[in-house]
Design a protein around this motif. Structure first.
Motif, PDB file in Angstrom:
ATOM      1  N   LEU A 333       0.836  -1.210   0.000  1.00 40.40           N
ATOM      2  CA  LEU A 333       0.000   0.000   0.000  1.00 40.40           C
ATOM      3  C   LEU A 333       0.858   1.241   0.000  1.00 40.40           C
ATOM      4  N   ASP A 334       1.969   1.207   0.797  1.00 43.77           N
ATOM      5  CA  ASP A 334       2.880   2.347   0.807  1.00 43.77           C
ATOM      6  C   ASP A 334       3.461   2.579  -0.591  1.00 43.77           C
ATOM      7  N   GLY A 335       3.778   1.478  -1.274  1.00 40.32           N
ATOM      8  CA  GLY A 335       4.321   1.625  -2.634  1.00 40.32           C
ATOM      9  C   GLY A 335       3.290   2.218  -3.565  1.00 40.32           C
ATOM     10  N   LYS A 336       2.066   1.723  -3.397  1.00 48.22           N
ATOM     11  CA  LYS A 336       0.996   2.237  -4.244  1.00 48.22           C
ATOM     12  C   LYS A 336       0.737   3.692  -3.935  1.00 48.22           C
ATOM     13  N   ILE A 337       0.743   4.054  -2.663  1.00 51.64           N
ATOM     14  CA  ILE A 337       0.502   5.462  -2.283  1.00 51.64           C
ATOM     15  C   ILE A 337       1.630   6.343  -2.837  1.00 51.64           C
ATOM     16  N   PHE A 338       2.861   5.819  -2.737  1.00 52.73           N
ATOM     17  CA  PHE A 338       3.976   6.602  -3.269  1.00 52.73           C
ATOM     18  C   PHE A 338       3.830   6.803  -4.755  1.00 52.73           C
ATOM     19  N   GLU A 339       3.427   5.714  -5.419  1.00 55.43           N
ATOM     20  CA  GLU A 339       3.234   5.828  -6.869  1.00 55.43           C
ATOM     21  C   GLU A 339       2.126   6.817  -7.189  1.00 55.43           C
ATOM     22  N   LEU A 340       1.020   6.773  -6.403  1.00 57.68           N
ATOM     23  CA  LEU A 340      -0.098   7.709  -6.643  1.00 57.68           C
ATOM     24  C   LEU A 340       0.342   9.149  -6.362  1.00 57.68           C
ATOM     25  N   THR A 341       1.203   9.314  -5.363  1.00 56.23           N
ATOM     26  CA  THR A 341       1.685  10.672  -5.060  1.00 56.23           C
ATOM     27  C   THR A 341       2.514  11.205  -6.204  1.00 56.23           C
ATOM     28  N   GLU A 342       3.381  10.343  -6.697  1.00 54.63           N
ATOM     29  CA  GLU A 342       4.185  10.770  -7.843  1.00 54.63           C
ATOM     30  C   GLU A 342       3.302  11.099  -9.050  1.00 54.63           C
ATOM     31  N   LEU A 343       2.248  10.250  -9.175  1.00 51.87           N
ATOM     32  CA  LEU A 343       1.342  10.494 -10.311  1.00 51.87           C
ATOM     33  C   LEU A 343       0.615  11.798 -10.129  1.00 51.87           C
ATOM     34  N   ARG A 344       0.209  12.112  -8.903  1.00 54.14           N
ATOM     35  CA  ARG A 344      -0.499  13.378  -8.615  1.00 54.14           C
ATOM     36  C   ARG A 344       0.451  14.553  -8.888  1.00 54.14           C
TER      37      ARG A 344
END
Length: 354
Positions: A333-344
């Motif tokens: 989930l942390d990886g996914k959140i990090f990826e979503l943050t980068e995407l944002r």
């Protein structure tokens, strides 16, 4: 007054072994009464001890006896009449010293009594022996039977003188016949006196034999009476000792009764303790049964506890697995959140650029 006890004590009685003359043989199983007795009629001191009805000591004290202390609580003396050596074991040194003092005192008294009796015997026996000797000498001497030498000599010389010199001093026939008749009469008188004295001698001899027989009978009677007196004295002393022993037995019975009363009280106390012990035993049995029940329940609880431990362990293992899975999901989930943050951030940059 007879024979009376004048001092008593208690001791263990022993006698020397007649075979070895070295070892002591006990004659009493326990301490018995040992008493000094005094016979006032004969001035005699004796040591007497009874074990029940048996006389284990009957010793007359004489001036040549000696009491010897061989240890602090043991003493001995020799009795030549009984042909033995007596030994006494006392409970303390004081009792031994007291007995030894009394022995020495009564020994000295016996010596003085013996000296007085010997003096009396000498005073009474001396005149009687002189009178007896004078009476016996007169009928048995040769002079009293046949006359003295002076009385017999004239008879012989007067008869021999006419025969020795018949020619020189010849007497008339009538005078010679008168002298012969005179001497025949004298001779007949002497023969008669001799016959009377011989008869008297025979009678005296018969009387002497009779007196000897009577004396022997009197001696036998005196010996029998002496033995009887000794037996009666022994019986009297034994009666006194039995009386003393009876008093001791009465005291012992009284002590035993008191001891019995104490023992009965102790028995009652022990009965109460036994009842209490029975109650305690019942309580113990009840507690033992309860303990067994508790042990059974404890075993059941131990089984349940083991089961719960197994379940807890299984649950812990499951929790560990769940935590591991949850941790993995959190990392994903942390990886996914990090990826979503980068995407944002990228989308925001793109919006700014446009």
């Amino acid at each position: 007054m007879g024979e009376q006890p004048i001092f008593s004590t208690r001791a263990h009685v022993f006698q020397i072994d007649p075979n070895t003359k070295k070892n002591w043989v006990p004659t009493s199983k326990h301490a018995v009464t040992v008493s000094y007795f005094y016979d006032s009629t004969r001035n005699v001191y004796r040591i007497i001890s009874l074990d029940g009805s048996k006389a284990i000591i009957n010793s007359t004290i004489t001036p040549n006896m000696t009491f010897t202390k061989t240890s602090q609580k043991f003493g001995q003396w020799a009795d030549s009449r009984a042909n033995t050596v007596y030994g006494l074991g006392f409970s303390s040194e004081h009792h031994l010293s007291k007995f030894a003092e009394k022995f020495q005192e009564f020994k000295e008294a016996a010596r003085l009594a013996k000296e007085k009796s010997q003096e009396k015997m000498e005073l009474t026996s001396t005149p009687s022996q002189e009178s007896a000797g004078g009476d016996l000498q007169s009928p048995l001497t040769p002079e009293s039977i046949n006359g003295t030498d002076d009385e017999r000599t004239p008879d012989v010389t007067q008869n021999s003188e006419p025969r020795a010199e018949p020619t020189q001093n010849a007497l008339p026939f009538s005078h010679s016949s008168a002298i012969s008749k005179h001497w025949e009469a004298e001779l007949a008188t002497l023969k008669g006196n001799n016959a009377k004295l011989t008869a008297a001698l025979l009678e005296s001899t018969a009387n002497v034999k009779q007196w000897k027989q009577q004396l022997a009978a009197y001696q036998e009677e005196a010996e029998r009476l002496h033995k009887r007196v000794t037996e009666l004295e022994c019986v009297s002393s034994q009666a006194n000792a039995v009386h003393t022993h009876k008093a001791e037995l009465s005291q012992t019975v009284q002590e035993l009764e008191e001891t019995l009363k104490v023992k009965e009280e102790e028995i009652e106390r022990l009965k109460q303790e036994i009842d209490n012990a029975r109650e305690l035993q019942e309580q113990r049995d009840s507690l033992t049964q309860k303990l067994q029940e508790v042990e059974i329940r404890n075993k059941d609880l131990e089984g349940q506890l083991s089961d719960l431990e197994q379940r807890l362990e299984k649950s812990q293992n499951e929790q560990e697995a769940f935590r591991s899975n949850l941790k993995t999901l959190l990392e994903i989930l942390d990886g996914k959140i990090f990826e979503l943050t980068e995407l944002r951030d990228n989308l925001a940059k793109l919006l700014e650029c446009s």
